[in-house]
Scaffold this motif. Sequence first.
Motif, PDB file in Angstrom:
ATOM      1  N   ARG A 188      -7.731   3.544   1.701  1.00  0.00           N
ATOM      2  CA  ARG A 188      -7.174   4.741   1.955  1.00  0.00           C
ATOM      3  C   ARG A 188      -5.790   4.793   2.017  1.00  0.00           C
ATOM      4  NH1 ARG A 188      -9.605   4.960   7.933  1.00  0.00           N
ATOM      5  NH2 ARG A 188      -8.649   2.898   7.677  1.00  0.00           N
ATOM      6  N   LYS A 189      -5.118   3.811   2.125  1.00  0.00           N
ATOM      7  CA  LYS A 189      -3.619   3.556   1.921  1.00  0.00           C
ATOM      8  C   LYS A 189      -3.200   2.182   1.746  1.00  0.00           C
ATOM      9  CE  LYS A 189      -3.203   3.503   7.140  1.00  0.00           C
ATOM     10  NZ  LYS A 189      -3.162   2.253   7.157  1.00  0.00           N
ATOM     11  N   VAL A 190      -2.009   1.974   1.238  1.00  0.00           N
ATOM     12  CA  VAL A 190      -1.820   0.486   1.172  1.00  0.00           C
ATOM     13  C   VAL A 190      -1.908  -0.411   2.452  1.00  0.00           C
ATOM     14  CG1 VAL A 190       0.388  -1.003   0.561  1.00  0.00           C
ATOM     15  CG2 VAL A 190       0.023   1.219  -0.794  1.00  0.00           C
ATOM     16  N   GLY A 191      -2.331  -1.511   2.373  1.00  0.00           N
ATOM     17  CA  GLY A 191      -2.442  -2.208   3.343  1.00  0.00           C
ATOM     18  C   GLY A 191      -3.837  -2.256   4.098  1.00  0.00           C
ATOM     19  N   ASP A 192      -4.913  -1.150   3.796  1.00  0.00           N
ATOM     20  CA  ASP A 192      -5.984  -1.028   4.245  1.00  0.00           C
ATOM     21  C   ASP A 192      -6.940  -2.202   3.682  1.00  0.00           C
ATOM     22  OD1 ASP A 192      -7.689   0.138   6.139  1.00  0.00           O
ATOM     23  OD2 ASP A 192      -8.394   1.615   4.798  1.00  0.00           O
ATOM     24  N   PHE A 193      -8.081  -2.418   4.489  1.00  0.00           N
ATOM     25  CA  PHE A 193      -9.302  -3.083   3.821  1.00  0.00           C
ATOM     26  C   PHE A 193      -9.992  -1.989   2.778  1.00  0.00           C
ATOM     27  CE2 PHE A 193      -8.663  -5.894   7.500  1.00  0.00           C
ATOM     28  CZ  PHE A 193      -9.298  -6.884   6.998  1.00  0.00           C
ATOM     29  N   ALA A 194     -10.758  -2.803   1.922  1.00  0.00           N
ATOM     30  CA  ALA A 194     -11.264  -1.799   0.898  1.00  0.00           C
ATOM     31  C   ALA A 194     -12.484  -0.717   1.685  1.00  0.00           C
ATOM     32  CB  ALA A 194     -11.987  -2.689  -0.131  1.00  0.00           C
ATOM     33  N   THR A 195     -12.531   0.430   1.064  1.00  0.00           N
ATOM     34  CA  THR A 195     -13.434   1.394   1.213  1.00  0.00           C
ATOM     35  C   THR A 195     -14.562   0.851   0.191  1.00  0.00           C
ATOM     36  OG1 THR A 195     -11.854   3.114   1.440  1.00  0.00           O
ATOM     37  CG2 THR A 195     -14.090   3.965   0.740  1.00  0.00           C
TER      38      THR A 195
END
Length: 293
Positions: A188-195
């Motif tokens: 969703r945004k830099v630094g997030d876990f994968a969707t």
Amino acid sequence: MFPAPFEYRKAHSTEEALAALAQGGSEAHVLAGGQSLIPAMRFRLAQPSVLVDINSIDALDYVREEGGELAIGACARDAAIERSAIITSRYPLLKDASAVIADPVVRQMGTLVGSLCHNDPAGDWPVVSLTGRAKVVVRGSKGSRTIAIDDFLVDSFSTAVQAGEMAIEVRFPTPGERTAGSYYKIERKVGDFATAAAGTRVTLNADGTIADASVAIGAVGPKAMRVAAAEKLLKGQKPTSDLIRAAAEEAKRLADPTADTRGSAEFKKEMAAVCVARALAATFGRLGVGGLS
Ligand SMILES: Cc1cc2nc3c(=O)[nH]c(=O)nc-3n(C[C@H](O)[C@H](O)[C@H](O)COP(=O)(O)OP(=O)(O)OC[C@H]3O[C@@H](n4cnc5c(N)ncnc54)[C@H](O)[C@@H]3O)c2cc1C
């Protein structure tokens, strides 16, 4: 919240760490980068009575090639992997992933081996390790075992490491001629876990047909999964956009995600297919077969 009380043991060698783990039994946990364990302790999802800190074991801090394999020690940080000249030049699959795990601050502390031992269903390194056909070396008081990654990743947050053991290193076979890989993650945004995320690795024959293929997906099931049907389908074929779409469809069929704030189950299944298609197109591009999608 504060963690529950625990005894802290700092190890300066693997032997010291194993002795502390043997003493602590099933209640002892290894502390590597602490990027997953410390938050879990603060939420009291993990309550180890003994914490064995391996961060001062310099002998386990390495990224090196030996005997036709890439060996990454238990104390090698994600940031070291991202900066490694060997990985940049010869392991594009790992290089791709190293730049999209969490954020640069987390990558200064987090370790690849720690991520595999944590086995988060949305973790990036489990997908990469399945794709790269890695092996994990685990050591305990009775000696060492080398475990194929497919057997190491048992279930969500569960691995083949037993009480009293620790993972020492992960080993990836060095890619041979006409072999390339890539990793693609939707976040969703830099630094997030994968969707959703996918890793692919392909070896071409001299005539341009596919000699061997690895396809794995993450964040769309209880653990990272190998897409065996896609691997089978790719083998022996010439790379085309139709072939990429057929392989991506197999990933969608296998994916079994749960809905959460990152999207509905149906959306994530679609994204698993998108990730496989993009990773495969990038892999073929690295092999000189461009223009596919
Ligand atoms: C803000 C934030 C964002 C993040 N985003 C991502 C992301 O996008 N993608 C992603 O993949 N991860 C992400 N993570 C997790 C991060 O990558 C962790 O570093 C990683 O999951 C665990 O590695 P670690 O070295 O910190 O292990 P630790 O947290 O120290 O340990 C994790 C678990 O593994 C065990 N363990 C560790 N090393 C060993 C060993 N050598 N032998 C046996 N057991 C061991 C520990 O006992 C513990 O149970 C994020 C973390 C944070 C805080």
